[in-house]
Design a protein around this motif. Structure first.
Motif, PDB file in Angstrom:
ATOM      1  N   ILE A 140       0.851  -1.190   0.000  1.00  0.00           N
ATOM      2  CA  ILE A 140       0.000   0.000   0.000  1.00  0.00           C
ATOM      3  C   ILE A 140       0.885   1.237   0.000  1.00  0.00           C
ATOM      4  N   ASN A 141       0.711   2.072  -0.996  1.00  0.00           N
ATOM      5  CA  ASN A 141       1.494   3.300  -1.112  1.00  0.00           C
ATOM      6  C   ASN A 141       0.533   4.481  -1.184  1.00  0.00           C
ATOM      7  N   ILE A 142       0.405   5.192  -0.075  1.00  0.00           N
ATOM      8  CA  ILE A 142      -0.443   6.376  -0.022  1.00  0.00           C
ATOM      9  C   ILE A 142       0.469   7.574  -0.253  1.00  0.00           C
TER      10      ILE A 142
ATOM     11  N   SER B 293      -2.219  12.508   1.038  1.00  0.00           N
ATOM     12  CA  SER B 293      -3.489  12.382   1.753  1.00  0.00           C
ATOM     13  C   SER B 293      -3.549  13.429   2.842  1.00  0.00           C
ATOM     14  N   GLN B 294      -4.725  13.587   3.429  1.00  0.00           N
ATOM     15  CA  GLN B 294      -4.833  14.351   4.666  1.00  0.00           C
ATOM     16  C   GLN B 294      -4.472  13.428   5.834  1.00  0.00           C
ATOM     17  N   GLU B 295      -5.309  12.428   6.083  1.00  0.00           N
ATOM     18  CA  GLU B 295      -4.950  11.352   7.005  1.00  0.00           C
ATOM     19  C   GLU B 295      -4.627  10.134   6.138  1.00  0.00           C
ATOM     20  N   GLY B 296      -3.536   9.459   6.442  1.00  0.00           N
ATOM     21  CA  GLY B 296      -3.166   8.307   5.619  1.00  0.00           C
ATOM     22  C   GLY B 296      -4.150   7.167   5.775  1.00  0.00           C
ATOM     23  N   ILE B 297      -4.242   6.626   6.993  1.00  0.00           N
ATOM     24  CA  ILE B 297      -5.197   5.570   7.323  1.00  0.00           C
ATOM     25  C   ILE B 297      -5.962   6.014   8.555  1.00  0.00           C
TER      26      ILE B 297
ATOM     27  N   THR C  88       3.582  -4.093   3.268  1.00  0.00           N
ATOM     28  CA  THR C  88       4.487  -2.946   3.126  1.00  0.00           C
ATOM     29  C   THR C  88       3.621  -1.720   2.907  1.00  0.00           C
ATOM     30  N   ILE C  89       3.690  -0.779   3.836  1.00  0.00           N
ATOM     31  CA  ILE C  89       2.802   0.385   3.827  1.00  0.00           C
ATOM     32  C   ILE C  89       3.629   1.658   3.889  1.00  0.00           C
ATOM     33  N   ASP C  90       3.483   2.495   2.887  1.00  0.00           N
ATOM     34  CA  ASP C  90       4.149   3.800   2.846  1.00  0.00           C
ATOM     35  C   ASP C  90       3.078   4.887   2.821  1.00  0.00           C
ATOM     36  N   ILE C  91       3.227   5.872   3.696  1.00  0.00           N
ATOM     37  CA  ILE C  91       2.203   6.905   3.849  1.00  0.00           C
ATOM     38  C   ILE C  91       2.832   8.293   3.831  1.00  0.00           C
TER      39      ILE C  91
ATOM     40  N   THR D 166       5.927  -3.712   7.413  1.00  0.00           N
ATOM     41  CA  THR D 166       6.893  -2.612   7.366  1.00  0.00           C
ATOM     42  C   THR D 166       6.133  -1.346   7.020  1.00  0.00           C
ATOM     43  N   ILE D 167       6.115  -0.399   7.947  1.00  0.00           N
ATOM     44  CA  ILE D 167       5.321   0.822   7.811  1.00  0.00           C
ATOM     45  C   ILE D 167       6.260   2.027   7.847  1.00  0.00           C
TER      46      ILE D 167
END
Length: 527
Positions: A280-282, A285-289, A300-303, A344-345
């Protein structure tokens, strides 16, 4: 110079229970015969196996369904029994009239079945208006749909709809900047569903939301496979009851909304985000999640967020508008929590990096937070308690509102506020007494405060924390250790591990009216 550090905590209690975790991978998508082409096996005993664990707060009323049905995972379909539909710019053709109606550039699906759609439709729509017991599979087999004033795909009535991306296909859906509403529902997404919605397959779906949301569901929104590129004005993914991600590659960029959001102001047992795996690649955004309860078990999460990176918060009762912001209170919301047990965040936040109006539970994974740079926010912020029992976390942000973990943790952690700001690109490292590097990272934003915890930290061991020319020696006399410049912020019931002024007089704590040093009971492991 060796300096002793004082713990700064307010004792609170957190009770956690183990929940089952992510299961096996989904079946590969094929266009072969399948006996359960439109049967949702969520009502059967066949669900994914459980291999991982996450923590849940016993005080929360949110009921998290961590199972994915066989039908959620299986993107195959029976091509020989499917209805085939061809989009021809401004017209629509089908090889059967069973289960559908065609009116100019609008296709309406009215019966349970599998519908394979291909071609290009200019300024048209696909509408599902079937019985509320119907399970419908829509296969996008190289589809491009634009709609100037409405949702390209609108699920009005059904029990559950599966949108399958045919293998190796590219599909694109685009809406206009204003909608003309056709019923009493405020439709506001490129794909908008009033029923449970699952997306799967081995193709690609490109979403361009010029009005509001990318993909939105009034019930559950589930993704188990596929590649998604979502650009929208408001939220990228919005499920009022839940957003569940089993796998897939998801890229989101939104201008005035959240990357992923689930909040339900009408039902306190719903409104959660569950990420089992995936990439997940955000990107903006205003709020990511954002969700009332957020569980991350792998992936794997990138925000990148202009406000909070991950925000656990509830929505006011009765506020059913998608994208509505919750929070705004410093009180502990016992229904709210964030749990990270794997993955991995990486977060780049202008507001709080991690923010929970309730509690935070970390038991695994690697979490990195860059930011914020302003002292009105914190890289790590919570109103209840923050427990860590496993995993690695490093937060590099401003010092004004800096907050560390609670003393109910069982893994050791450090909160330290340096005397001056380090610029972006300045490595921060933690080494043990023998000079061995325990952990290092190069933040992408300027920072003054560091929160760090890894399984390698040990009781009574001495470490050196270094940022550029700034270096401090720290002894872990208790499960949370804090030092450096005083944090000015503080709210809620727990001030867990806020940065303190350096102790003077040979490292002894100043007299606070007691006899000698007052130590909080250490709940950490000694090995």
């Amino acid at each position: 110079m060796r300096i002793q550090w004082k713990k700064y905590v307010i004792i609170t209690t957190i009770i956690a229970t183990l929940l089952t975790g992510c299961g096996s991978k989904q079946s590969s998508g094929t266009t072969t015969s399948s006996t359960n082409s439109v049967t949702d096996s969520s009502t059967s005993s066949s669900t994914t196996s459980t291999t991982a664990t996450a923590m849940s707060l016993s005080t929360s009323q949110v009921v998290i369904d961590k199972e994915f049905s066989d039908r959620d995972l299986d993107s195959s379909y029976d091509d020989s029994n499917a209805v085939h539909i061809t989009l021809n710019d401004s017209s629509i053709e089908a090889d059967s009239e069973s289960g559908l109606t065609i009116a100019q550039n609008t296709l309406t699906i009215t019966k349970e079945g599998t519908y394979v759609i291909s071609g290009t439709l200019n300024d048209g729509n696909i509408i599902v208006d079937a019985d509320d017991t119907a399970k419908i599979q829509i296969v996008l087999n190289g589809v491009t749909i634009t709609s100037s004033d409405y949702a390209p795909i609108y699920v009005k009535t059904a029990d559950k709809v599966f949108i399958t991306l045919a293998e190796n296909t590219d599909n694109s859906l685009t809406d206009g900047s204003e909608y003309v509403q056709t019923d009493d529902t405020s439709v506001d997404g490129v794909i908008f569903s009033k029923a449970d919605l699952t997306l799967n397959g081995n193709g690609t779906l490109n979403i361009t939301g010029n009005y509001k949301h990318g993909i939105a569901s009034k019930d559950d929104l589930i993704i188990t496979s596929g590649t998604y590129n979502i650009t929208a004005v408001k939220d990228g993914l919005n499920g009022k009851d839940a957003v569940k991600v089993k796998d897939g590659t998801i890229t989101i960029s939104v201008t005035d909304g959240d990357g992923i959001q689930s909040k339900n102001g009408d039902d306190s047992t719903k409104g959660y985000v569950y990420i089992c795996d995936g990439t997940i690649n955000i990107k903006n955004s205003q709020e990511g999640i954002e969700g009332t309860a957020i569980l991350i078990e792998n992936g794997t999460i990138d925000i990148v967020a202009n406000d909070d990176g991950i925000n656990a918060t509830s929505e006011s009762k009765g506020d059913g508008d998608f994208g509505g912001k919750g929070g705004g209170t410093f009180e502990n919301d016992t229904n709210v929590y964030l749990s990270i047990s794997g993955g991995t965040i990486t977060i780049d936040a202008s507001g709080d990096g991690i923010d929970s109006n309730g509690s935070v539970i970390i038991s695994g994974g690697t979490t990195i937070v860059n930011g914020p740079t302003n002292s009105g926010n914190a890289g790590f912020d919570y109103n209840g308690t923050a427990d860590i029992s496993g995993g690695t976390i490093l937060v590099a942000g401003s010092a004004g509102m800096a907050q560390g973990f609670s003393d109910t943790s069982t893994q050791y952690s450090i909160l330290y506020n340096f005397s001056s700001v380090s610029e972006a690109g300045t490595e921060v490292s933690l080494t043990d007494a023998d000079g061995n590097k325990i952990y290092s990272y190069t933040p992408t934003k300027q920072y003054q405060s560091i929160v760090i915890s890894t399984p390698d930290l040990k009781k009574d061991a001495t470490y050196t924390l270094t940022s550029g020319s700034q270096s401090e020696e720290i002894t872990l006399s208790s499960v949370i250790t804090s030092g450096g410049e005083q944090s000015v912020g503080g709210h809620g019931g727990d001030q867990g591990g806020r940065g303190m002024k350096k102790f003077q007089d040979g490292g002894q704590a100043p007299d606070m009216g007691g006899t000698g040093n007052s130590e909080t009971t250490d709940s950490g492991s000694s090995n």
